[in-house]
Design an enzyme around this catalytic site. Structure first.
Site, PDB file in Angstrom:
ATOM      1  N   CYS A 116       0.854  -1.200   0.000  1.00 53.90           N
ATOM      2  CA  CYS A 116       0.000   0.000   0.000  1.00 53.90           C
ATOM      3  C   CYS A 116       0.889   1.249   0.000  1.00 53.90           C
ATOM      4  O   CYS A 116       1.875   1.312   0.740  1.00 53.90           O
ATOM      5  CB  CYS A 116      -0.905   0.030   1.225  1.00 53.90           C
ATOM      6  SG  CYS A 116      -2.064  -1.339   1.268  1.00 53.90           S
ATOM      7  N   GLY A 159       1.953  -6.872   7.383  1.00 56.41           N
ATOM      8  CA  GLY A 159       1.534  -8.033   6.589  1.00 56.41           C
ATOM      9  C   GLY A 159       0.041  -8.104   6.354  1.00 56.41           C
ATOM     10  O   GLY A 159      -0.757  -7.440   7.022  1.00 56.41           O
ATOM     11  N   GLU A 160      -0.315  -8.906   5.354  1.00 55.59           N
ATOM     12  CA  GLU A 160      -1.726  -9.177   5.040  1.00 55.59           C
ATOM     13  C   GLU A 160      -2.013 -10.567   5.633  1.00 55.59           C
ATOM     14  O   GLU A 160      -1.527 -11.593   5.126  1.00 55.59           O
ATOM     15  CB  GLU A 160      -1.912  -9.149   3.513  1.00 55.59           C
ATOM     16  CG  GLU A 160      -3.113  -9.882   2.959  1.00 55.59           C
ATOM     17  CD  GLU A 160      -4.479  -9.299   3.319  1.00 55.59           C
ATOM     18  OE1 GLU A 160      -4.647  -8.062   3.299  1.00 55.59           O
ATOM     19  OE2 GLU A 160      -5.378 -10.099   3.626  1.00 55.59           O
ATOM     20  N   SER A 191      -7.831  -7.865   9.627  1.00 55.72           N
ATOM     21  CA  SER A 191      -8.081  -6.970   8.496  1.00 55.72           C
ATOM     22  C   SER A 191      -7.522  -7.575   7.211  1.00 55.72           C
ATOM     23  O   SER A 191      -6.534  -8.316   7.230  1.00 55.72           O
ATOM     24  CB  SER A 191      -7.456  -5.600   8.749  1.00 55.72           C
ATOM     25  OG  SER A 191      -6.093  -5.646   8.490  1.00 55.72           O
ATOM     26  N   SER A 214     -10.310  -3.477   4.340  1.00 57.15           N
ATOM     27  CA  SER A 214      -9.611  -2.235   4.035  1.00 57.15           C
ATOM     28  C   SER A 214      -9.987  -1.804   2.624  1.00 57.15           C
ATOM     29  O   SER A 214      -9.354  -2.199   1.658  1.00 57.15           O
ATOM     30  CB  SER A 214      -8.100  -2.451   4.143  1.00 57.15           C
ATOM     31  OG  SER A 214      -7.778  -2.836   5.453  1.00 57.15           O
ATOM     32  N   HIS A 216     -10.715   1.639   1.457  1.00 53.38           N
ATOM     33  CA  HIS A 216      -9.883   2.832   1.219  1.00 53.38           C
ATOM     34  C   HIS A 216     -10.223   3.667  -0.015  1.00 53.38           C
ATOM     35  O   HIS A 216      -9.626   4.730  -0.205  1.00 53.38           O
ATOM     36  CB  HIS A 216      -8.387   2.475   1.160  1.00 53.38           C
ATOM     37  CG  HIS A 216      -7.874   1.840   2.403  1.00 53.38           C
ATOM     38  ND1 HIS A 216      -8.293   2.207   3.655  1.00 53.38           N
ATOM     39  CD2 HIS A 216      -6.967   0.838   2.599  1.00 53.38           C
ATOM     40  CE1 HIS A 216      -7.668   1.464   4.565  1.00 53.38           C
ATOM     41  NE2 HIS A 216      -6.877   0.624   3.957  1.00 53.38           N
ATOM     42  N   CYS A 338      -1.523   3.564  12.655  1.00 50.96           N
ATOM     43  CA  CYS A 338      -1.896   2.809  11.474  1.00 50.96           C
ATOM     44  C   CYS A 338      -1.100   3.248  10.235  1.00 50.96           C
ATOM     45  O   CYS A 338      -1.058   4.431   9.909  1.00 50.96           O
ATOM     46  CB  CYS A 338      -3.388   3.063  11.247  1.00 50.96           C
ATOM     47  SG  CYS A 338      -4.060   2.010  10.009  1.00 50.96           S
TER      48      CYS A 338
HETATM   49  S1  SF4 Z   1      -1.792  -1.411   5.007  1.00 50.62           S
HETATM   50 FE1  SF4 Z   1      -1.718  -3.573   5.568  1.00 50.62          FE
HETATM   51  S2  SF4 Z   1      -1.865  -4.616   3.590  1.00 50.62           S
HETATM   52 FE2  SF4 Z   1      -1.294  -2.511   3.105  1.00 50.62          FE
HETATM   53  S3  SF4 Z   1       0.966  -2.552   3.009  1.00 50.62           S
HETATM   54 FE3  SF4 Z   1       0.377  -1.974   5.112  1.00 50.62          FE
HETATM   55  S4  SF4 Z   1       0.423  -3.906   6.231  1.00 50.62           S
HETATM   56 FE4  SF4 Z   1       0.319  -4.419   4.047  1.00 50.62          FE
END
Ligand code: SF4
Length: 343
Positions: A116, A159-160, A191, A214, A216, A338
């Protein structure tokens, strides 16, 4: 090399020690020391014989992470932990202090392939997935260090989580088990930027935890700009997956929306977001929108919208009957808010 007990589910552990420990109740006592009592050394397993403690110590590890750095927010008491793994990699967890309702934001990967553009973790190339034990250990180490109990867990760190599905779901089983962490399903939130098959699988597995989508953006091109590697699913697919999750689990769905000045924070965007939810029958009390004013990170042109435009965006959603929460940045002074978890 010794195996970390935390990397094993209870049944895997039982199988591994079958030849060493015959009585089931003894194995259960060990499991209680590990998870319920959160003990970091075999020496402290006082109702286990010295001989057996020695055997366990020869075969297993109880901890693999080191706290490499600890930063305290002077604004709100948030603590950012940088952990070092055995293979000398670094990742983060954030302890969020709230009287009686402390929570922890944990990582599931080292780096993040979703990349992101508003997020520091996304600028760190994926090194690897964290193991089941490394995910669990974040909670144990933070509880031991702060002497505070964690009652809420957020899979919102580096991480995802859906890309590390097996380890993350194994951890969910431990968090929910009354013999291990005993955390209520409504106090666990995972998430995802929209890994549709994984979201459906999570719904079918019926852990009943809360899901945060997420989103956005309400425009595909803007979304692509904010989330370059978002699995190729459309906004419509993602909202439909959220709806499926809600229906299957009867849990709550949160839609996360980062507000970036002049990118996705217009009045038209707010109306479109409300419309998208209405079209899918998602205007109901179990759906909430979290607005997250962009938190500054290194190497980006993005800007945080002013309070007035954030409030305007919220009012439009409220007028459409949507519950909206403007997420207060916690630990912004230590790079723990965040989107700020990077090197
Ligand atoms: S917001 Fe979450 S999914 Fe996007 S780069 Fe950051 S950690 Fe990864």
């Amino acid at each position: 090399m010794k195996k970390c007990i935390l990397d094993l589910t209870n049944s895997q552990f039982k199988t591994m020690v079958k030849s060493l420990i015959k009585q089931d109740y003894k194995i259960n006592q060990i499991i209680e020391w590990v998870y319920a009592k959160k003990t970091a050394s075999f020496e402290d397993f006082t109702n286990i014989s010295k001989e057996l403690r020695g055997e366990l110590d020869k075969r297993f590890l109880l901890r693999t992470l080191k706290i490499a750095k600890k930063e305290h927010s002077i604004i709100d008491g948030t603590i950012k932990y940088t952990f070092q793994t055995i293979d000398k990699k670094y990742f983060f967890a954030v302890f969020l202090l709230a009287k009686g309702k402390n929570s922890i934001c944990i990582s599931s990967q080292i780096g993040c392939p979703v990349a992101c553009s508003f997020c520091s973790s996304g600028k760190v190339k994926l090194a690897r997935n964290l193991s089941r034990g490394e995910i669990i250990e974040q909670i144990l180490q933070v509880e031991n260090d702060t002497k505070e109990k964690v009652s809420g867990v957020l899979f919102m760190g580096m991480g995802e989580p859906t890309l590390n599905f097996n380890s993350v779901t194994s951890v969910l089983n431990s968090l929910l088990s009354s013999k291990e962490f005993g955390i209520g399903k409504r106090h666990i939130t995972l998430s995802s930027v929209g890994n549709v098959p994984a979201i459906k699988k999570l719904a079918d597995d019926n852990f009943g935890i809360r899901l945060a989508l997420s989103l956005h953006a309400v425009d595909e091109n803007i979304r692509k700009k904010l989330i370059p590697n978002s699995f190729g699913f459309s906004i419509e697919d993602i909202l439909n997956a959220g709806k499926y999750y809600l229906k299957k689990t009867k849990s709550r769905l949160t839609i996360e929306y980062i507000l970036v000045k002049a990118i996705n924070d217009s009045v038209a965007d707010a109306h479109k977001l409300a419309r998208l939810l209405r079209q899918r029958n998602l205007l109901n009390p179990d759906v909430q929108i979290n607005l997250i004013p962009f938190n500054p990170v290194k190497d980006t042109q993005f800007k945080t919208p002013g309070q007035e435009s954030t409030q305007k965006f919220k009012n439009i959603l409220n007028l459409n009957g949507i519950t909206v929460n403007i997420r207060q940045a916690k630990g912004a002074d230590i790079g723990a808010a965040c989107g700020q978890l990077g090197y």
